[in-house]
Write an enzyme that holds these catalytic residues in place. Structure first.
Site, PDB file in Angstrom:
ATOM      1  CE  LYS A  76      70.155 -16.400  44.628  1.00 12.40           C
ATOM      2  NZ  LYS A  76      70.636 -15.629  43.463  1.00 12.40           N
ATOM      3  CB  SER A 151      67.548 -13.565  42.228  1.00 11.69           C
ATOM      4  OG  SER A 151      68.865 -14.056  42.038  1.00 11.69           O
ATOM      5  CB  SER A 175      71.141 -12.132  40.969  1.00 12.23           C
ATOM      6  OG  SER A 175      69.940 -12.154  40.241  1.00 12.23           O
TER       7      SER A 175
END
Lengths: 511, 476
Positions: A76, A151, A175
């Site tokens: 990420k 997210s 997330s």
């Protein structure tokens, strides 16, 4: 080979079915083909990935048998990577090249994984749909008109879309677990303090925790084995032995006491998901688990408490982005005030600004006790609810999200978006480990079963999830590629590290 | 009608740790700008603080030294404000739960009395960097070398009643941190910085509105700034005005205080607990360990010197204000066996020399052993006290040893009776009228004659012997 799990890939690599270079090249080809539609990657580092893969093949030839050796990985874009752009999904850090690696990045590199690139995300991890990214929305591989969740939406879409077999994510209020649920993969968030936060760009420090996005719980166990452990650079990281996560996968469901939280089956839960999750619980029961209804009386306070604590911490964490030392700086500031105001107004997106304002307000003189102090009190109540529940049950299981993935732009009201995480947020407030495993489809889209364990019961949570995946095959149902035909020819499929290097001197204001 | 002055001081002491409060960067003073700032000090994304254990021990050391409560659990907080020399956009400090709680410090006043000043608390925090406005034409420079340096902010109760008391408190604090070896306390380099809260009231009345004078950087300026501020407040109140609670800056050039601009003070710092650090837990073991390492402190040493060496309280105070001076004195006194002479030589001659040459005692050209040797030569009659001062000057110039100087310069005291008899005879012969006056009963003329004899011997004759022989010779 792209449909194989990490566990399977490791076995194939070790028996020489293919090399890490071949596997990596296959992933890179797949990214080149699919990413224009999915937008899962912000940066792809082909050259270094192939070099790392070649290194892994050489190590294997010398007898190296580490389980993650040569397995492609995506991080990420919230994890700092030395010399590789780390944007956090924000214009503010669009050209930021960290001179250091995050603890998680170091550990997975030491484990021999091959870094393919950095995945898209909601800006500064603030969002539940991956629509707040400066680099555009990510599409759900099951249906590109739908969001992948957020997210960690880029990581979830990359794994679900077969672009890479494993990815890291971070989970502040859901997330990792919510995008895993939306994309039909396995998303694991460890206990707060289990994985180092060093080098992981902070959103809400007391809630943020790094975790994994994989196809299976066994894969998550492999990644966690590499990622977990004390890091003296993170004062909140915990000094306790790391369990054998893969070994605990042999845990039995017989006699397992599974708490079913009543509040998670009430308001807001879609009929299809409710039915599916009850069926999944039924599978556990059939395997010998005992279902016990539990109450989490303060759960309804978790969203409001979270939306005080998280923005409050974020408002301070994001103060460093001031245009003075690195990151975006506005053009020709008139004075200091102007530098701050325009840099932050132009560099941050709407959702980030909204949360900074909310957090600043919650900490202001005269409001601090009414908001921040009260939210901390709720946090203690929520922790106590869980502690009481875990006196009676071994794990808690319910839906990860109230419904399946929704269409892009469907949730324009921020508060409606905040309610996305109604089942996941309490876990962060309490600092517990939890996983989302694929548990069914509703109208053709996947949803997850949410399994929560007590403090530092990573092995148990992963073990129960693994057993569930022995009984079901939802995690094997990959999206059909028909949705994913590449569009817009001529559009570059992703950024390369060089793009950033070259455009660093370009004028920012023009973009 | 009388006014009573009420002062409380907030003193920032820079702790002399090798590395910063939350990062491993060096804290050495004077390095090239930004050469001592690592990724944490620069507030790079994802970097995290780790508390410097040495700084914590120093705070505990200070707390124990002033008899304060040590918090078993203290909490760091974020103090939020934007400024270019504050890289994170917040300063990590302690608001509600400081490491050091209530304690006290005894000050010695000019009239010889003592006064106990309450210390409300002492908390740990990180320093900011420096903004450099002069070096650049249109821009400001930022130097982050100082950013993150550990500070101990020591807050006193409003127990001080005059500028003199404030300075005595500040000097005592300076002395304590130096004894504890937790700071060099150098005000000129900002290692010790002082903010003064000043108000006045009619005796017995409620506390008046106070003003805070910021960043006064010498003992003398603290005194002058408070004097100015007290006078200003008296003038305002006596003219029927009211004191506005505000922050003021002391301008040492004009010797006045001026209000800071409203914008610089109207801050809501939005404190909240630092989530990147766990509460600091201090256990008994650490406290006992630190306690066991505590050195003797100024007050205890003052008393000991009084008792052990029979010094006056004043002398003991002067000699113990600095640990280094006290060490020097004790070494000298033990080596020469005469504490009174040692006290005089250290606090008068040596201090004079060091002041004149602007040297610290560590750089003294005359070692304690050397000074003790000199005092021994006075005691054993080799030289007189007066000649000793000459030898001292030679020593200060870095010349040889005491005995070598005495020999080389021919300064040995004349004690040979025959030699002194000759001397006395010569004096009597050359000063016949005075000798006659003495014989006629004018006793006080003897002093003059002794003086003449000493002069004739260039100070080397033993004055007691001269005195005795003169009396004998002039016996009627």
């Amino acid at each position: 080979m792209l449909h194989l799990s990490v566990t399977e890939l490791a076995a194939e690599l070790s028996r020489g079915a293919f090399s890490s270079v071949e596997l990596t090249r296959a992933c890179l080809d797949r990214i080149r083909q699919r990413n224009p539609r999915l937008n899962a990657f912000i940066t792809v580092c082909e050259e270094s990935a192939l070099a790392e893969a070649a290194g892994a093949d050489r190590a294997r030839a010398r007898g190296d048998t580490r389980p993650l050796l040569g397995i492609p990985l995506a991080h990420k874009d919230i994890f700092c990577t030395r010399g590789l752009p780390t944007t956090c999904g924000s214009r503010m850090l669009r050209h930021f090249l960290p001179p250091y690696d995050a603890g998680v990045v170091e550990k997975l590199r030491e484990a021999g994984a091959v870094l393919l690139g950095k995945t898209n995300m909601d800006e500064f991890a603030m969002g539940s749909s991956n629509e707040t990214s400066f680099f555009g929305p990510v599409c759900n591989p099951h249906d590109p008109d739908k969001v992948p969740g957020g997210s960690s939406g880029g990581s979830a879409a990359a794994v679900a879309g077969g672009l890479c077999p494993m990815a890291t994510g971070t989970d502040t209020g859901g997330s990792i677990r919510q995008p895993a649920s939306f994309c039909g993969i396995t998303g694991f968030k460890p206990s707060y303090g289990r994985v180092s936060r060093w080098g992981m760009i902070a959103f809400a420090s007391s809630l943020d925790q790094a975790g994994t996005l994989t196809r299976t719980a066994a894969d998550a166990a492999l990644m966690m084995q590499a990622m977990a452990g004390l890091d003296p650079r993170d004062s909140t990281s915990v000094d306790r032995p790391v369990e054998d996560y893969a070994g605990e996968a042999g845990v039995s469901l017989r006699g397992l006491r599974v708490g079913v939280p009543l509040p998670h089956f009430t308001e807001g839960l879609s009929a299809g998901v409710e039915q599916g999750v009850r069926a999944a619980l039924g599978e556990l029961e059939k395997a010998g688990a005992e279902l016990i209804d539990i109450d989490l009386p303060n759960n309804y306070l978790s969203v409001p408490a979270y939306y005080v604590v998280a923005p409050a911490e974020a408002s301070a964490n994001l103060s460093r982005y001031d245009g003075v030392r690195y990151g975006y700086r506005c053009e020709e500031p008139k004075d200091l005030e102007d530098l701050y105001t325009r840099t932050r107004s132009e560099g941050f997106g709407e959702e980030v600004k909204r949360r900074i304002l909310v957090g600043t307000y919650a900490l202001s003189a005269g409001y601090y006790d009414a908001y921040y102090v009260k939210a901390q009190r709720i946090r203690r109540l929520i922790r106590r609810d869980f502690a009481r529940a875990f006196a009676k049950v071994d794990v808690i299981a319910g839906p990860t999200s109230p419904h399946v993935a929704f269409a892009h732009g469907a949730k324009a009201d921020p508060v409606e978006m905040y309610l996305e995480d109604i089942f996941t947020i309490a876990v962060n407030l309490a600092g517990l480990p939890a996983i989302s495993v694929p548990a069914g489809h509703d109208r053709g889209l996947p949803f997850g079963l949410h399994i929560i364990g007590p403090d530092f019961s990573e092995a148990r949570v992963l073990g129960v999830a693994h057993q569930f995946q022995q009984l079901t095959d939802w995690h094997l149902q990959l999206p059909r590629d028909t949705h994913l035909s590449p569009t817009s020819p001529g559009h570059p499929p992703f950024r390369t590290p060089e793009d950033t290097h070259h455009s660093r001197n370009a004028r920012e204001g023009a973009s | 009608m009388e006014w009573e002055t009420v002062i409380g001081l907030e003193v920032h002491v820079q702790l002399s740790t090798r590395s910063k409060l939350f990062s491993g960067t060096s804290t050495a003073f004077g390095a090239a700008p930004n050469s001592q700032a690592n990724i944490y000090d620069l507030a790079m994304p994802g970097t995290l603080p780790v508390l410097n254990g040495e700084a914590l021990r120093m705070a505990v050391r200070f707390g124990l030294a002033i008899g304060a409560e040590i918090s078993r659990k203290s909490v760091f907080d974020r103090k939020n404000y934007f400024y270019p020399d504050l890289p994170k956009g917040y300063q990590t400090s302690q608001l509600e739960f400081p490491t050091v709680g209530r304690g006290s410090i005894v000050i010695h006043l000019d009239d010889g009395s003592e006064k106990e000043i309450g210390v409300t608390r002492a908390h740990m925090e990180e320093d900011a960097g420096k903004s450099l406005h002069e070096e650049f034409a249109t821009d400001s420079g930022i130097d982050l070398n100082r950013a993150g340096t550990p500070l101990l902010e020591i807050v006193s109760e409003p127990d001080l009643r005059s500028a003199g008391e404030a300075v005595a408190y500040l000097k005592k604090l300076h002395s304590i941190v130096r004894y504890l070896d937790i700071s060099d306390g150098d005000m000129s380099q900002g290692s010790m910085r002082c903010d003064a809260n000043v108000s006045i009231r009619r005796p017995g009345a409620e506390l008046g509105a106070r003003t805070e004078i910021k960043n006064v950087n010498s003992f003398r300026f603290v005194e002058k700034a408070i004097h100015y501020e007290v006078r200003r407040q008296q003038d305002v109140l006596e003219d029927g005005g009211t004191i506005v609670q505000e922050t003021r800056l002391y301008d040492s050039v004009r010797d006045e205080t001026r209000p800071m601009r409203g914008k610089e003070v109207a801050n809501d710092y939005r404190y909240f607990p630092e989530p990147d650090l766990l509460p600091v837990v201090i256990d008994e073991e650490l406290i006992e360990q630190v306690r066991a390492e505590l050195p003797e402190l100024p007050d205890a040493r003052r008393q000991r010197l009084r008792e052990k060496f029979g010094l006056s309280d004043y002398d003991a105070g002067v000699l113990t204000a600095s640990r280094e001076v006290a060490d020097y004195f004790e070494q000298t006194a033990s080596a020469c066996g005469d504490a009174k002479l040692a006290a005089n030589w250290v606090s008068v001659e040596l201090r004079g020399l060091l002041n004149r040459e602007n040297l610290s005692i560590a750089d003294s050209p005359i070692s304690a052993t050397c000074l003790a040797g000199l005092i021994c030569r006075i005691k054993d009659g080799t030289i007189s006290g007066k000649i000793a001062k000459t030898v001292f000057e030679h020593l200060a110039d870095g010349e040889a040893s005491v005995d070598e100087i005495i020999e080389k310069e021919g300064l040995r005291q004349v004690t040979d009776t025959r030699e002194i008899e000759n001397l006395v005879a010569q004096v009597i012969a050359e000063n016949a009228p005075q000798a006659q006056q003495y014989r006629d009963g004018r006793q006080q003329v003897l002093g003059y004659l002794v003086g003449q004899a000493m002069k004739l011997s260039r100070g080397k004759a033993n004055p007691a012997q001269v005195n005795q022989l003169l009396r004998d010779k002039l016996q009627p």
